[in-house]
Design a protein around this motif. Structure first.
Motif, mmCIF file in Angstrom:
data_model
loop_
_atom_site.group_PDB
_atom_site.id
_atom_site.type_symbol
_atom_site.label_atom_id
_atom_site.label_comp_id
_atom_site.label_asym_id
_atom_site.label_seq_id
_atom_site.Cartn_x
_atom_site.Cartn_y
_atom_site.Cartn_z
ATOM 1 N N GLU A 124 0.870 -1.189 0.072
ATOM 2 C CA GLU A 124 0.266 0.107 -0.181
ATOM 3 C C GLU A 124 1.034 1.484 -0.341
ATOM 4 N N GLN A 125 2.479 1.387 1.128
ATOM 5 C CA GLN A 125 2.791 2.293 0.489
ATOM 6 C C GLN A 125 3.145 2.262 -0.353
ATOM 7 N N LEU A 126 3.793 1.383 -1.097
ATOM 8 C CA LEU A 126 4.878 1.790 -2.558
ATOM 9 C C LEU A 126 3.579 2.415 -3.014
ATOM 10 N N VAL A 127 2.291 1.717 -3.380
ATOM 11 C CA VAL A 127 1.706 2.658 -3.835
ATOM 12 C C VAL A 127 1.198 4.168 -3.840
ATOM 13 N N ASN A 130 4.228 5.772 -5.486
ATOM 14 C CA ASN A 130 4.741 5.449 -7.356
ATOM 15 C C ASN A 130 4.176 7.251 -7.624
ATOM 16 N N ASN A 131 5.238 7.813 -8.168
ATOM 17 C CA ASN A 131 4.604 9.106 -8.056
ATOM 18 C C ASN A 131 3.817 9.252 -9.132
ATOM 19 N N GLY A 132 3.529 7.982 -9.571
ATOM 20 C CA GLY A 132 2.323 8.714 -10.916
ATOM 21 C C GLY A 132 2.750 8.470 -11.948
ATOM 22 N N SER A 133 3.843 8.759 -12.536
ATOM 23 C CA SER A 133 4.615 8.801 -13.685
ATOM 24 C C SER A 133 4.271 8.076 -15.105
ATOM 25 N N SER A 134 4.509 7.771 -16.657
ATOM 26 C CA SER A 134 3.788 6.863 -17.532
ATOM 27 C C SER A 134 5.135 5.118 -16.918
ATOM 28 N N GLN A 135 6.110 5.846 -16.547
ATOM 29 C CA GLN A 135 6.552 4.753 -16.184
ATOM 30 C C GLN A 135 7.205 4.292 -15.126
ATOM 31 N N ALA A 221 -1.092 6.173 -12.016
ATOM 32 C CA ALA A 221 -0.759 4.964 -10.740
ATOM 33 C C ALA A 221 -1.905 5.460 -9.926
ATOM 34 N N SER A 222 -2.529 7.012 -9.161
ATOM 35 C CA SER A 222 -3.750 6.895 -9.041
ATOM 36 C C SER A 222 -4.733 6.456 -9.272
ATOM 37 N N ASP A 223 -4.826 6.376 -10.429
ATOM 38 C CA ASP A 223 -6.114 5.532 -10.610
ATOM 39 C C ASP A 223 -6.401 4.125 -10.797
ATOM 40 N N ILE A 224 -4.953 3.562 -10.030
ATOM 41 C CA ILE A 224 -4.822 1.405 -10.195
ATOM 42 C C ILE A 224 -4.945 1.795 -8.778
ATOM 43 N N SER A 225 -5.985 0.797 -8.143
ATOM 44 C CA SER A 225 -6.110 0.419 -6.912
ATOM 45 C C SER A 225 -5.264 -0.868 -6.539
ATOM 46 N N GLU A 226 -4.587 -1.360 -5.978
ATOM 47 C CA GLU A 226 -3.862 -2.908 -5.138
ATOM 48 C C GLU A 226 -5.116 -3.705 -5.369
ATOM 49 N N GLU A 227 -5.968 -3.374 -5.067
ATOM 50 C CA GLU A 227 -7.545 -4.746 -4.301
ATOM 51 C C GLU A 227 -8.817 -4.064 -5.653
ATOM 52 N N PRO A 228 -9.600 -5.544 -5.828
ATOM 53 C CA PRO A 228 -10.863 -4.513 -6.530
ATOM 54 C C PRO A 228 -11.788 -4.131 -5.805
ATOM 55 N N ASN A 229 -12.052 -3.403 -4.904
ATOM 56 C CA ASN A 229 -12.451 -3.048 -3.680
ATOM 57 C C ASN A 229 -13.638 -2.512 -3.495
ATOM 58 N N GLU A 230 -14.197 -1.904 -5.639
ATOM 59 C CA GLU A 230 -15.465 -1.881 -5.580
ATOM 60 C C GLU A 230 -16.079 -2.770 -6.417
ATOM 61 N N VAL A 231 -17.267 -2.832 -6.870
ATOM 62 C CA VAL A 231 -18.119 -3.643 -7.540
ATOM 63 C C VAL A 231 -17.592 -3.792 -8.750
ATOM 64 N N ASN A 232 -18.118 -2.868 -9.796
ATOM 65 C CA ASN A 232 -17.045 -3.248 -11.344
ATOM 66 C C ASN A 232 -15.891 -2.008 -10.946
#
Length: 356
Positions: A124-127, A130-135, A221-232
């Protein structure tokens, strides 16, 4: 339980940005000093099978980035969080894509720290770091801020002992799964020959004539969740598998994906259902009738890593891939092979359930 900053119990050492990456003239024969990048970190250890080496003179001139026994090598770019511990009496140098974590062994056990870096808390801390760049990218400064649970050193060793037993069981199961994967590859060669050498003399066509390669869109990276914590929520694939889960998908069906950038470019994965692929994963869409399972195995057996270009940042050129010669096989033969793969996959499920 007490938590401490990683930087309070370990020294973090970056690579020497001015001198660390060797030019072709610096590369020497095996036996000199190993020069390690992210692609050499495999299964918590360093893979010396495809290693670059630098001279002792080059090594001595480095201002930083020198590792030794007991150090942990941690990936800052691309495959974030990938790591290995140096268990052998060996010294070497790292690329700038890595950082050396040198534990204070009076405060923390090295293997305990390795397990801690695998924990959900650290992920979680890693996510967040992450600076959210394309790489995907971390800084050594952000890794120093990781909060680590720090029990008494004797309790750390007990935890390591228990988790090592669990890992050993999982490793044995993984070996069995690997054998099943080798069986799948062997069956492919038995039926269709080596697709690189075309040992069965099958019809061939250029890749561009039978399929389309297209990278996905940039995904922050800010748009990516580590777990599928929502329905969709839908799997989001990067160049080396699922990076996490996102709220929108751009593909649906059964597709092969090819990693296009970084040390793992050329990696082939199979995606099903609804998913999204990032700019680091090429979606493979056949323009003639092909069984998706057969196509996936064809791409695996073509060993696409052979087409990597670049040293500091390996990658694949779509233009070069389009010129690859692809064997053409009747669809009924593809379907027979795919059915064999499905039967083997049922055995994999049994092995995975045994682990659980």
């Amino acid at each position: 339980m007490e938590k401490v900053k990683l930087g309070d119990i370990a020294v973090l050492i970056n690579g020497d940005r001015g001198k660390n990456y060797p030019s072709q003239a610096d590369i020497t024969e095996e036996g000199d000093v190993p020069f390690v990048n992210a692609g050499h970190l495999t299964g918590r250890t360093i893979d010396f099978g495809d290693m670059n080496y630098i001279s002792k003179e080059k090594y001595e001139k480095l201002n930083s980035g020198k590792f030794e026994k007991g150090d942990i090598l941690y990936c800052l770019r691309g495959s974030l969080g990938k790591k290995a511990i140096v268990n052998d009496d060996v010294v070497g140098a790292i690329a700038s894509s890595l950082v050396i974590i040198r534990p204070d062994y009076e405060k923390i056990d090295g293997e305990y720290l390795m397990f801690s870096l695998d924990s959900p808390s650290i992920k979680e801390q890693l996510v967040k770091a992450n600076n959210g760049s394309s790489q995907p990218n971390l800084s050594a400064a952000s890794v120093r801020e990781y909060q680590i649970e720090l029990p008494d050193i004797s309790l750390q060793k007990e935890v390591v002992e228990k988790l090592t037993r669990v890992r050993n069981v999982m490793d044995e199961r993984q070996k069995e799964l690997n054998l099943l994967n080798e069986l799948i590859k062997a069956r492919f060669v038995e039926m269709f020959g080596d697709p690189i050498a075309n040992t069965k003399g099958l019809e061939v066509r250029s890749l561009k004539d039978v399929m389309v390669l297209k990278a996905g869109d940039f995904t922050a990276a800010s748009d990516i969740s580590e777990e599928p914590n929502e329905v969709n929520m839908y799997p989001c694939y990067g160049g080396n598998g699922i990076r996490g889960y996102v709220a929108e998908y751009n593909q649906e069906g059964n597709y092969s994906l090819i990693g296009r950038q970084g040390a793992l470019s050329g990696n082939v994965q199979y995606a099903t259902g609804k998913f999204k692929n990032t700019e680091h994963a090429l979606l493979v869409t056949p323009t003639i009738k092909m069984n998706s399972i057969w196509l996936n195995q064809l791409l695996i057996n073509l060993d696409l890593k052979r087409y990597q270009t670049g040293a500091a940042q390996p990658g694949l050129s779509v233009k070069n891939l389009q010129e690859i010669q692809i064997i053409i096989v009747p669809i009924d033969e593809q379907n027979k092979y795919a059915e064999f793969v499905r039967q083997v996959d049922k055995s994999k499920v049994v092995e995975l359930n045994a682990v659980a």
